[in-house]
Design a protein around this motif. Structure first.
Motif, PDB file in Angstrom:
ATOM      1  N   CYS A  63      35.284  16.593  53.330  1.00  9.00           N
ATOM      2  CA  CYS A  63      35.218  17.724  52.409  1.00  9.00           C
ATOM      3  C   CYS A  63      36.454  18.615  52.555  1.00  9.00           C
ATOM      4  O   CYS A  63      37.056  19.036  51.560  1.00  9.00           O
ATOM      5  CB  CYS A  63      33.937  18.513  52.673  1.00  9.00           C
ATOM      6  N   ASP A  64      36.851  18.889  53.799  1.00  9.91           N
ATOM      7  CA  ASP A  64      38.064  19.685  54.035  1.00  9.91           C
ATOM      8  C   ASP A  64      39.292  18.987  53.455  1.00  9.91           C
ATOM      9  O   ASP A  64      40.144  19.627  52.833  1.00  9.91           O
ATOM     10  CB  ASP A  64      38.267  19.941  55.534  1.00  9.91           C
ATOM     11  N   GLU A  71      43.244  21.584  46.242  1.00  9.94           N
ATOM     12  CA  GLU A  71      43.351  23.041  46.234  1.00  9.94           C
ATOM     13  C   GLU A  71      42.214  23.693  45.452  1.00  9.94           C
ATOM     14  O   GLU A  71      42.387  24.687  44.756  1.00  9.94           O
ATOM     15  CB  GLU A  71      44.717  23.492  45.697  1.00  9.94           C
ATOM     16  N   ARG A  72      41.035  23.084  45.575  1.00  4.84           N
ATOM     17  CA  ARG A  72      39.820  23.604  44.922  1.00  4.84           C
ATOM     18  C   ARG A  72      38.666  23.539  45.917  1.00  4.84           C
ATOM     19  O   ARG A  72      38.641  22.669  46.777  1.00  4.84           O
ATOM     20  CB  ARG A  72      39.451  22.751  43.708  1.00  4.84           C
ATOM     21  N   VAL A  85      31.077  22.254  53.267  1.00  3.43           N
ATOM     22  CA  VAL A  85      31.686  23.067  52.210  1.00  3.43           C
ATOM     23  C   VAL A  85      33.110  23.398  52.641  1.00  3.43           C
ATOM     24  O   VAL A  85      33.332  23.783  53.786  1.00  3.43           O
ATOM     25  CB  VAL A  85      30.909  24.390  51.980  1.00  3.43           C
ATOM     26  N   SER A  86      34.066  23.224  51.735  1.00  5.77           N
ATOM     27  CA  SER A  86      35.435  23.639  52.023  1.00  5.77           C
ATOM     28  C   SER A  86      35.805  24.761  51.069  1.00  5.77           C
ATOM     29  O   SER A  86      35.322  24.822  49.954  1.00  5.77           O
ATOM     30  CB  SER A  86      36.406  22.468  51.863  1.00  5.77           C
ATOM     31  N   GLY A  87      36.637  25.638  51.534  1.00  8.22           N
ATOM     32  CA  GLY A  87      37.045  26.760  50.704  1.00  8.22           C
ATOM     33  C   GLY A  87      36.360  28.038  51.155  1.00  8.22           C
ATOM     34  O   GLY A  87      35.512  28.051  52.034  1.00  8.22           O
ATOM     35  N   ALA A  88      36.709  29.125  50.545  1.00  8.16           N
ATOM     36  CA  ALA A  88      36.233  30.458  50.942  1.00  8.16           C
ATOM     37  C   ALA A  88      34.720  30.655  50.878  1.00  8.16           C
ATOM     38  O   ALA A  88      34.174  31.352  51.713  1.00  8.16           O
ATOM     39  CB  ALA A  88      36.934  31.508  50.097  1.00  8.16           C
ATOM     40  N   PRO A  89      33.999  30.063  49.923  1.00 13.69           N
ATOM     41  CA  PRO A  89      32.581  30.410  49.789  1.00 13.69           C
ATOM     42  C   PRO A  89      31.636  29.662  50.735  1.00 13.69           C
ATOM     43  O   PRO A  89      30.459  29.565  50.477  1.00 13.69           O
ATOM     44  CB  PRO A  89      32.274  30.043  48.341  1.00 13.69           C
TER      45      PRO A  89
END
Length: 179
Positions: A63-64, A71-72, A85-89
């Motif tokens: 996922c990372d 870049e999403r 989960v990857s990303g800010a949320p």
């Protein structure tokens, strides 16, 4: 542990019926695998089994990787919850229940891609803050075991890169679960 006040007897074949209300609130469907745990004091605990759960470290790394490559934000879910989960949320989705619409996407066993002008599919029932842009079901031995999702807050449409990455990640996890 929470007492329900419901008592059931074991039949002559060793079966116990889990009441419909409990199955509904715990999101246990017919055919779902349950893992059985025992405690020294006589407790017997049934827990929903997730084959993907055993691959959570691999799912997190995958996922990372796809999140960074595209870049999403991306997520990987089993049939019940988001396991990576990857990303800010991440704090908003990690270990949260998969929404009913997402469950139906998985059961449909088809790649989903949000089109221009479409509202999109919310990732979780409790919030429609994040919507699926692309969802690729993870299929192993004919069963839909989860999905790989690229998501957003509805502001950007996915491209060909995300489409291919989701397909590849879902196929990879499906093969790992079969082997």
């Amino acid at each position: 542990m929470k007492a329900t006040g419901i008592v059931r007897r074991i039949d002559d074949l060793g079966r116990v019926v889990i009441p419909k209300e409990i199955r509904r609130t715990m999101r246990i469907r017919e055919g779902d695998p349950l893992e059985i745990y025992t405690e020294k004091d006589g407790e017997v605990i049934f827990k929903k089994y997730s084959p993907l759960g055993e691959w959570s470290e691999t799912a997190t790394q995958l996922c990372d990787a796809i999140g960074k490559a595209s870049e999403r934000p991306a997520a990987i879910a089993d049939r019940g919850a988001y396991i990576a989960v990857s990303g800010a949320p991440k704090r908003d989705l990690y270990e949260k229940h998969v929404g009913g619409d997402m469950e139906r996407l998985m059961e449909g066993r088809r790649l989903y891609q949000r089109k221009s002008g479409e509202r999109g599919v919310p990732l979780a029932d409790a919030t429609d803050k994040y919507i699926a842009d692309i969802a690729a079901p993870i299929i192993a031995e004919g069963d839909a075991l989860g999905c790989v999702v690229f998501f957003s807050e509805g502001d950007t449409l996915p491209g060909e890169v995300e489409y291919k990455l989701a397909q590849a990640a879902a196929a990879f996890l499906g093969k790992q679960l079969e082997g």
